[in-house]
Scaffold this motif. Sequence first.
Motif, PDB file in Angstrom:
ATOM      1  N   THR A  77       0.817  -1.151   0.057  1.00 51.26           N
ATOM      2  CA  THR A  77      -0.094  -0.029  -0.129  1.00 51.26           C
ATOM      3  C   THR A  77       0.683   1.186   0.132  1.00 51.26           C
ATOM      4  OG1 THR A  77       0.005   0.180   2.206  1.00 51.26           O
ATOM      5  CG2 THR A  77      -1.758  -1.404   1.476  1.00 51.26           C
ATOM      6  N   GLY A  78       0.483   2.316  -0.549  1.00 52.13           N
ATOM      7  CA  GLY A  78       1.083   3.590  -0.638  1.00 52.13           C
ATOM      8  C   GLY A  78       1.348   4.195   0.917  1.00 52.13           C
ATOM      9  N   GLY A  79       0.370   3.835   1.698  1.00 53.99           N
ATOM     10  CA  GLY A  79       0.449   4.324   3.272  1.00 53.99           C
ATOM     11  C   GLY A  79       1.947   3.560   3.774  1.00 53.99           C
ATOM     12  N   GLN A  80       2.123   2.356   3.436  1.00 53.57           N
ATOM     13  CA  GLN A  80       3.109   1.615   4.171  1.00 53.57           C
ATOM     14  C   GLN A  80       4.332   2.060   3.454  1.00 53.57           C
ATOM     15  OE1 GLN A  80       0.706  -2.524   4.776  1.00 53.57           O
ATOM     16  NE2 GLN A  80       2.757  -2.585   4.326  1.00 53.57           N
ATOM     17  N   VAL A  81       4.301   2.491   2.178  1.00 59.60           N
ATOM     18  CA  VAL A  81       5.680   3.219   1.405  1.00 59.60           C
ATOM     19  C   VAL A  81       5.817   4.429   2.332  1.00 59.60           C
ATOM     20  CG1 VAL A  81       6.939   3.834  -0.577  1.00 59.60           C
ATOM     21  CG2 VAL A  81       5.135   1.883  -0.534  1.00 59.60           C
ATOM     22  N   TRP A  82       4.955   5.081   2.596  1.00 63.53           N
ATOM     23  CA  TRP A  82       5.459   6.584   3.025  1.00 63.53           C
ATOM     24  C   TRP A  82       5.706   6.376   4.424  1.00 63.53           C
ATOM     25  CZ3 TRP A  82       6.740  10.407   0.337  1.00 63.53           C
ATOM     26  CH2 TRP A  82       6.074  10.637  -1.182  1.00 63.53           C
ATOM     27  N   ALA A  83       5.181   5.422   5.174  1.00 70.88           N
ATOM     28  CA  ALA A  83       5.545   5.283   6.486  1.00 70.88           C
ATOM     29  C   ALA A  83       7.133   4.794   6.402  1.00 70.88           C
ATOM     30  CB  ALA A  83       4.832   4.179   7.218  1.00 70.88           C
ATOM     31  N   ALA A  84       7.224   3.816   5.829  1.00 70.65           N
ATOM     32  CA  ALA A  84       8.927   3.527   5.508  1.00 70.65           C
ATOM     33  C   ALA A  84       9.844   4.519   5.039  1.00 70.65           C
ATOM     34  CB  ALA A  84       9.089   2.470   4.528  1.00 70.65           C
ATOM     35  N   VAL A  85       9.261   5.491   4.006  1.00 70.90           N
ATOM     36  CA  VAL A  85      10.209   6.680   3.636  1.00 70.90           C
ATOM     37  C   VAL A  85      10.282   7.464   4.796  1.00 70.90           C
ATOM     38  CG1 VAL A  85       9.949   8.785   2.302  1.00 70.90           C
ATOM     39  CG2 VAL A  85       9.349   6.425   1.396  1.00 70.90           C
ATOM     40  N   HIS A  86       9.204   7.797   5.896  1.00 72.95           N
ATOM     41  CA  HIS A  86       9.547   8.682   6.740  1.00 72.95           C
ATOM     42  C   HIS A  86      10.420   8.244   7.897  1.00 72.95           C
ATOM     43  CE1 HIS A  86       8.552  11.409  10.139  1.00 72.95           C
ATOM     44  NE2 HIS A  86       8.165  10.585  10.689  1.00 72.95           N
ATOM     45  N   ILE A  87      10.382   6.929   8.049  1.00 79.02           N
ATOM     46  CA  ILE A  87      11.157   6.140   9.261  1.00 79.02           C
ATOM     47  C   ILE A  87      12.552   6.140   8.703  1.00 79.02           C
ATOM     48  CG2 ILE A  87      11.801   3.961  10.295  1.00 79.02           C
ATOM     49  CD1 ILE A  87       8.760   3.386  10.422  1.00 79.02           C
ATOM     50  N   ALA A  88      12.629   5.746   7.249  1.00 83.06           N
ATOM     51  CA  ALA A  88      14.254   5.865   6.967  1.00 83.06           C
ATOM     52  C   ALA A  88      14.946   7.223   6.614  1.00 83.06           C
ATOM     53  CB  ALA A  88      14.149   5.485   5.112  1.00 83.06           C
ATOM     54  N   ALA A  89      14.106   8.338   6.546  1.00 84.01           N
ATOM     55  CA  ALA A  89      14.687   9.574   6.143  1.00 84.01           C
ATOM     56  C   ALA A  89      15.030  10.071   7.812  1.00 84.01           C
ATOM     57  CB  ALA A  89      13.428  10.414   5.628  1.00 84.01           C
ATOM     58  N   GLN A  90      14.108  10.048   8.821  1.00 86.27           N
ATOM     59  CA  GLN A  90      14.178  10.443  10.177  1.00 86.27           C
ATOM     60  C   GLN A  90      15.390   9.531  11.185  1.00 86.27           C
ATOM     61  OE1 GLN A  90      12.959  13.210  11.176  1.00 86.27           O
ATOM     62  NE2 GLN A  90      12.295  13.277   9.313  1.00 86.27           N
ATOM     63  N   THR A  91      15.742   8.430  10.694  1.00 84.42           N
ATOM     64  CA  THR A  91      16.545   7.511  11.330  1.00 84.42           C
ATOM     65  C   THR A  91      17.873   7.378  10.642  1.00 84.42           C
ATOM     66  OG1 THR A  91      15.778   5.366  10.439  1.00 84.42           O
ATOM     67  CG2 THR A  91      14.485   6.280  12.426  1.00 84.42           C
ATOM     68  N   GLY A  92      17.848   7.185   9.405  1.00 89.06           N
ATOM     69  CA  GLY A  92      18.963   6.834   8.696  1.00 89.06           C
ATOM     70  C   GLY A  92      19.378   5.408   8.469  1.00 89.06           C
ATOM     71  N   ASN A  93      18.060   4.441   8.831  1.00 89.95           N
ATOM     72  CA  ASN A  93      18.173   3.201   8.801  1.00 89.95           C
ATOM     73  C   ASN A  93      17.633   2.547   7.665  1.00 89.95           C
ATOM     74  OD1 ASN A  93      17.545   3.162  12.405  1.00 89.95           O
ATOM     75  ND2 ASN A  93      19.386   2.631  11.571  1.00 89.95           N
ATOM     76  N   LEU A  94      17.771   1.309   7.147  1.00 86.13           N
ATOM     77  CA  LEU A  94      17.234   0.651   5.946  1.00 86.13           C
ATOM     78  C   LEU A  94      15.996   0.337   6.609  1.00 86.13           C
ATOM     79  CD1 LEU A  94      17.280  -0.347   2.975  1.00 86.13           C
ATOM     80  CD2 LEU A  94      17.902  -2.701   4.144  1.00 86.13           C
ATOM     81  N   THR A  95      14.647   0.704   5.888  1.00 88.33           N
ATOM     82  CA  THR A  95      13.300   0.240   6.299  1.00 88.33           C
ATOM     83  C   THR A  95      12.811  -0.452   5.572  1.00 88.33           C
ATOM     84  OG1 THR A  95      13.682   2.229   7.867  1.00 88.33           O
ATOM     85  CG2 THR A  95      11.386   1.503   7.581  1.00 88.33           C
ATOM     86  N   SER A  96      12.168  -1.576   5.940  1.00 86.52           N
ATOM     87  CA  SER A  96      11.260  -2.174   4.721  1.00 86.52           C
ATOM     88  C   SER A  96       9.881  -1.808   5.109  1.00 86.52           C
ATOM     89  CB  SER A  96      11.297  -3.667   5.292  1.00 86.52           C
ATOM     90  OG  SER A  96      10.444  -4.532   4.552  1.00 86.52           O
TER      91      SER A  96
END
Length: 257
Positions: free
Chosen positions: A95-114
């Motif tokens: 889903t688009g929501g899951q992708v945007w959640a992963a993008v936000h987490i990756a951008a804020q933490t610097g971690n690879l995010t599935s």
Amino acid sequence: MVGLGAERFPSWSAFCRWAGKTYEGRYDVQILTPWIDTSCPHRLRGRQVTEELWRELGFEQVYGHGASRAEARNDAIRKSTADVVVFADADTYTTGGQVWAAVHIAAQTGNLTSAFDVIFRQSEGADLWQECGDRFKNPPNGIVAISRSALDVVGGFDERFYGWGGEDQAFLYSCEALLGPVRRVPGFAWHVWHPPGRDTESYLPGECRRLFERYRVAGGWVAAESGRLRRIGRRVPSASAIRAILSEPGAPLHGRS
């Protein structure tokens, strides 16, 4: 996940629905998809399904090409201009929501995010979003987000892998050792059915398997007596061992100071 907004919601699904509305347009994002030319109608259908879905969700997609999956992934990286990239296989969607959640987490933490933690490998003839087929927990690939600055630390995918398998798991080991724990958005993804790659390509042939074993050991994993993988004792990923592998000729960080 404290500090990232999810703790304010009753469930991860609620957070993801909110993230899809809130973060869309806030981050500069591209979907990076490796593609190796094929005449397989099932793989071509998978590409069509995911391509149309990403377009409907408003994501720009960049295809990478090469003789191997690692080469194709790195080609997509070179073509990309986004601040956050999402590696998405041509046969996998969520889903688009899951992708945007992963993008936000990756951008804020610097971690690879599935963008998910469970994938349905759909049966032949399954409909879009149909929950059928085998379920797999925490696969190493599929749809993962990473910031450009974090990607620069890892350098990309190791092009010494050819045939089928290895490059995505090695990338995950590298990210875990150099960036910190891999994060996952709880939720589902779907894999469009096609004949397994093992049916047409060698799985970790020759030196690829030896290279993979080195990544695996540096990543803190060992083979148990049963042949299954498990983390043991206090062992953690070795950043220095991963950097040493990544700095070898042909590896992503070779020649960098």
